[in-house]
Design a protein around this motif. Sequence first.
Motif, PDB file in Angstrom:
ATOM      1  N   THR A   9      25.538  15.060  59.584  1.00  0.00           N
ATOM      2  CA  THR A   9      24.242  14.385  59.530  1.00  0.00           C
ATOM      3  C   THR A   9      23.634  14.445  60.923  1.00  0.00           C
ATOM      4  O   THR A   9      24.299  14.113  61.897  1.00  0.00           O
ATOM      5  CB  THR A   9      24.402  12.919  59.091  1.00  0.00           C
ATOM      6  N   MET A  10      22.385  14.879  60.999  1.00  0.00           N
ATOM      7  CA  MET A  10      21.704  14.958  62.289  1.00  0.00           C
ATOM      8  C   MET A  10      20.378  14.216  62.209  1.00  0.00           C
ATOM      9  O   MET A  10      19.699  14.245  61.183  1.00  0.00           O
ATOM     10  CB  MET A  10      21.452  16.409  62.678  1.00  0.00           C
ATOM     11  N   VAL A  11      20.047  13.539  63.307  1.00  0.00           N
ATOM     12  CA  VAL A  11      18.763  12.859  63.421  1.00  0.00           C
ATOM     13  C   VAL A  11      18.048  13.488  64.612  1.00  0.00           C
ATOM     14  O   VAL A  11      18.541  13.454  65.739  1.00  0.00           O
ATOM     15  CB  VAL A  11      18.934  11.336  63.644  1.00  0.00           C
ATOM     16  N   PHE A  12      16.888  14.079  64.331  1.00  0.00           N
ATOM     17  CA  PHE A  12      16.109  14.757  65.359  1.00  0.00           C
ATOM     18  C   PHE A  12      14.932  13.894  65.790  1.00  0.00           C
ATOM     19  O   PHE A  12      14.374  13.135  64.998  1.00  0.00           O
ATOM     20  CB  PHE A  12      15.576  16.099  64.838  1.00  0.00           C
ATOM     21  N   SER A  13      14.545  14.044  67.042  1.00  0.00           N
ATOM     22  CA  SER A  13      13.395  13.341  67.598  1.00  0.00           C
ATOM     23  C   SER A  13      12.105  13.860  66.960  1.00  0.00           C
ATOM     24  O   SER A  13      11.980  15.057  66.702  1.00  0.00           O
ATOM     25  CB  SER A  13      13.344  13.569  69.108  1.00  0.00           C
ATOM     26  N   VAL A  14      11.151  12.954  66.725  1.00  0.00           N
ATOM     27  CA  VAL A  14       9.846  13.370  66.215  1.00  0.00           C
ATOM     28  C   VAL A  14       8.740  13.105  67.244  1.00  0.00           C
ATOM     29  O   VAL A  14       7.570  13.228  66.913  1.00  0.00           O
ATOM     30  CB  VAL A  14       9.507  12.674  64.863  1.00  0.00           C
ATOM     31  N   LYS A  15       9.124  12.797  68.476  1.00  0.00           N
ATOM     32  CA  LYS A  15       8.102  12.502  69.485  1.00  0.00           C
ATOM     33  C   LYS A  15       7.283  13.742  69.841  1.00  0.00           C
ATOM     34  O   LYS A  15       6.154  13.629  70.293  1.00  0.00           O
ATOM     35  CB  LYS A  15       8.720  11.873  70.735  1.00  0.00           C
ATOM     36  N   ASN A  16       7.837  14.945  69.616  1.00  0.00           N
ATOM     37  CA  ASN A  16       7.093  16.185  69.864  1.00  0.00           C
ATOM     38  C   ASN A  16       6.510  16.759  68.580  1.00  0.00           C
ATOM     39  O   ASN A  16       6.134  17.924  68.539  1.00  0.00           O
ATOM     40  CB  ASN A  16       7.996  17.224  70.538  1.00  0.00           C
ATOM     41  N   GLY A  17       6.489  15.957  67.522  1.00  0.00           N
ATOM     42  CA  GLY A  17       5.917  16.389  66.253  1.00  0.00           C
ATOM     43  C   GLY A  17       6.976  16.841  65.267  1.00  0.00           C
ATOM     44  O   GLY A  17       8.103  17.161  65.638  1.00  0.00           O
ATOM     45  N   ASP A  18       6.589  16.858  63.992  1.00  0.00           N
ATOM     46  CA  ASP A  18       7.505  17.275  62.937  1.00  0.00           C
ATOM     47  C   ASP A  18       7.914  18.736  63.092  1.00  0.00           C
ATOM     48  O   ASP A  18       9.018  19.121  62.719  1.00  0.00           O
ATOM     49  CB  ASP A  18       6.869  17.078  61.560  1.00  0.00           C
ATOM     50  N   GLU A  19       7.015  19.565  63.643  1.00  0.00           N
ATOM     51  CA  GLU A  19       7.316  20.992  63.803  1.00  0.00           C
ATOM     52  C   GLU A  19       8.517  21.197  64.718  1.00  0.00           C
ATOM     53  O   GLU A  19       9.354  22.058  64.472  1.00  0.00           O
ATOM     54  CB  GLU A  19       6.109  21.762  64.364  1.00  0.00           C
ATOM     55  N   GLY A  85      16.274  16.684  71.939  1.00  0.00           N
ATOM     56  CA  GLY A  85      15.639  16.461  70.645  1.00  0.00           C
ATOM     57  C   GLY A  85      16.605  16.020  69.565  1.00  0.00           C
ATOM     58  O   GLY A  85      16.178  15.623  68.488  1.00  0.00           O
ATOM     59  N   VAL A  86      17.910  16.069  69.838  1.00  0.00           N
ATOM     60  CA  VAL A  86      18.891  15.564  68.872  1.00  0.00           C
ATOM     61  C   VAL A  86      19.219  14.130  69.281  1.00  0.00           C
ATOM     62  O   VAL A  86      19.793  13.892  70.335  1.00  0.00           O
ATOM     63  CB  VAL A  86      20.178  16.424  68.845  1.00  0.00           C
ATOM     64  N   LEU A  87      18.802  13.171  68.443  1.00  0.00           N
ATOM     65  CA  LEU A  87      19.051  11.767  68.768  1.00  0.00           C
ATOM     66  C   LEU A  87      20.485  11.371  68.444  1.00  0.00           C
ATOM     67  O   LEU A  87      21.148  10.712  69.231  1.00  0.00           O
ATOM     68  CB  LEU A  87      18.084  10.864  67.999  1.00  0.00           C
ATOM     69  N   ARG A  88      20.966  11.785  67.263  1.00  0.00           N
ATOM     70  CA  ARG A  88      22.328  11.477  66.837  1.00  0.00           C
ATOM     71  C   ARG A  88      22.853  12.588  65.948  1.00  0.00           C
ATOM     72  O   ARG A  88      22.091  13.237  65.241  1.00  0.00           O
ATOM     73  CB  ARG A  88      22.391  10.170  66.020  1.00  0.00           C
ATOM     74  N   SER A  89      24.175  12.762  65.952  1.00  0.00           N
ATOM     75  CA  SER A  89      24.810  13.670  64.995  1.00  0.00           C
ATOM     76  C   SER A  89      26.179  13.108  64.654  1.00  0.00           C
ATOM     77  O   SER A  89      26.816  12.457  65.485  1.00  0.00           O
ATOM     78  CB  SER A  89      24.932  15.083  65.559  1.00  0.00           C
TER      79      SER A  89
END
Length: 94
Positions: A9-19, A85-89
Amino acid sequence: MAANSYETTMVFSVKNGDEAAIALKEKFQKMIEDAATLESIDEWGKRKLAYLIDYEAEGYYVIFTYTAEPDFPAELERVANITDGVLRSLNIRK
């Protein structure tokens, strides 16, 4: 060595947009496909986090299910830990 079934399971940052989050998902998807047998991708998309992580309230959730050799998840986690950009994994063996 026998291959095992894993779920990451990975949680990615969205501060730079969904792209940017989707680009990270594709990067890790390619890494898994190159070294393992990818069984499924469960893309939850943008969700509110239970608590702030690096001052961010939202994250882009993706769950990868794959079969790999026992040494691959450690390498995947190492790369996730040094990727911006990877907040958690979280890797688990099923």
